[in-house]
Motif scaffolding. Structure first.
Motif, PDB file in Angstrom:
ATOM      1  N   ASP A 176       5.781   9.218   2.577  1.00 49.20           N
ATOM      2  CA  ASP A 176       4.529   9.056   3.325  1.00 49.20           C
ATOM      3  C   ASP A 176       4.020   7.616   3.272  1.00 49.20           C
ATOM      4  O   ASP A 176       3.126   7.240   4.020  1.00 49.20           O
ATOM      5  CB  ASP A 176       3.424   9.972   2.754  1.00 49.20           C
ATOM      6  N   LEU A 177       4.557   6.837   2.356  1.00 48.62           N
ATOM      7  CA  LEU A 177       4.113   5.443   2.168  1.00 48.62           C
ATOM      8  C   LEU A 177       5.132   4.464   2.758  1.00 48.62           C
ATOM      9  O   LEU A 177       5.109   3.277   2.445  1.00 48.62           O
ATOM     10  CB  LEU A 177       3.916   5.172   0.674  1.00 48.62           C
ATOM     11  N   ASN A 178       6.020   5.017   3.586  1.00 49.60           N
ATOM     12  CA  ASN A 178       7.051   4.191   4.246  1.00 49.60           C
ATOM     13  C   ASN A 178       7.972   3.485   3.259  1.00 49.60           C
ATOM     14  O   ASN A 178       8.413   2.356   3.499  1.00 49.60           O
ATOM     15  CB  ASN A 178       6.409   3.171   5.198  1.00 49.60           C
ATOM     16  N   ILE A 179       8.240   4.141   2.140  1.00 48.77           N
ATOM     17  CA  ILE A 179       9.231   3.624   1.196  1.00 48.77           C
ATOM     18  C   ILE A 179      10.556   4.314   1.530  1.00 48.77           C
ATOM     19  O   ILE A 179      10.659   5.537   1.431  1.00 48.77           O
ATOM     20  CB  ILE A 179       8.813   3.909  -0.261  1.00 48.77           C
ATOM     21  N   PRO A 180      11.579   3.551   1.940  1.00 46.48           N
ATOM     22  CA  PRO A 180      12.793   4.165   2.497  1.00 46.48           C
ATOM     23  C   PRO A 180      13.821   4.558   1.441  1.00 46.48           C
ATOM     24  O   PRO A 180      14.977   4.164   1.511  1.00 46.48           O
ATOM     25  CB  PRO A 180      13.335   3.032   3.387  1.00 46.48           C
ATOM     26  N   LEU A 181      13.405   5.329   0.454  1.00 49.94           N
ATOM     27  CA  LEU A 181      14.330   5.695  -0.626  1.00 49.94           C
ATOM     28  C   LEU A 181      14.605   7.196  -0.628  1.00 49.94           C
ATOM     29  O   LEU A 181      13.687   7.997  -0.412  1.00 49.94           O
ATOM     30  CB  LEU A 181      13.739   5.315  -1.992  1.00 49.94           C
TER      31      LEU A 181
END
Length: 203
Positions: A176-181
């Motif tokens: 949801d925080l746009n962290i692409p992991l």
């Protein structure tokens, strides 16, 4: 420090393995960190109150021996277990909690996310939403259990509980925080920060 990547494993046998490891360890046993994911399960801590389980959504509930109330584990959430000899590391329980929280905060900061602690409520928050939960058991000066970080999962089961005993507590995940992991990548990234923090404490 041995890091073990166990993949997706059932909750109860993993908990049993942590207990067995801790019971059989000697002063020479190397510390271990286990990185896992679990199938859907609610875990209720030692002082956990059943009333924090609001709805039966068909997910098993396991009463366990860590601190804290009820939480949810499921696919897409990384769980890291810390099997540490605190005497040998010369680290107190409170310091260990702070160390774990700091590792999560630093790991998220790498992706431009400002996360924080809330006093009296262990874990890590982004704004008023919880992103990482924490619960430990200390036995004979050694820790087990650990932390969970919500990465890319179905958050809806959290609505069936008062997460960590807080009614209406919002939960959030790195996706949801746009962290692409992926959960696996997030586990590796977080583990690196945990090792750095523990090294700093010990050093």
């Amino acid at each position: 420090m041995h890091v073990k990547r166990l993949g997706r494993v059932e909750y109860e046998p993993t908990w049993q393995a942590m207990q067995d490891f801790t019971a059989s360890r000697t002063p020479d046993t190397a510390d271990e960190i286990w990185i896992v994911e679990h199938p859907p399960v609610f875990t209720l801590g030692q002082a956990g109150k059943p009333e924090h389980l609001l709805n039966d959504v068909g997910i098993p509930v396991v009463k366990i021996d860590r601190g804290g109330q009820v939480t949810y584990h499921g696919p897409g959430q990384v769980v890291i277990y810390l099997l540490l000899d605190l005497h040998r590391l010369k680290i107190k329980v409170r310091e260990l909690v702070t160390t774990i929280e700091q590792a999560v905060i630093d790991a998220l900061a790498d992706y431009g996310v400002n996360a924080e602690r809330h006093s009296g409520a262990p874990g890590v928050y982004v704004g008023d939403a919880k992103i990482a939960a924490l619960g430990l058991k200390i036995k004979n000066g050694c820790s087990y259990h650990g932390l969970s970080l919500n990465v890319d999962m179905d958050l809806s089961p959290f609505a069936a509980i008062n997460p960590c005993g807080y009614a209406g507590l919002k939960v959030i995940q790195t996706k949801d925080l746009n962290i692409p992991l992926t959960a696996h990548e997030a586990g590796e990234h977080l583990c690196k920060h945990l090792l750095q923090q523990l090294d700093k404490q010990h050093g």
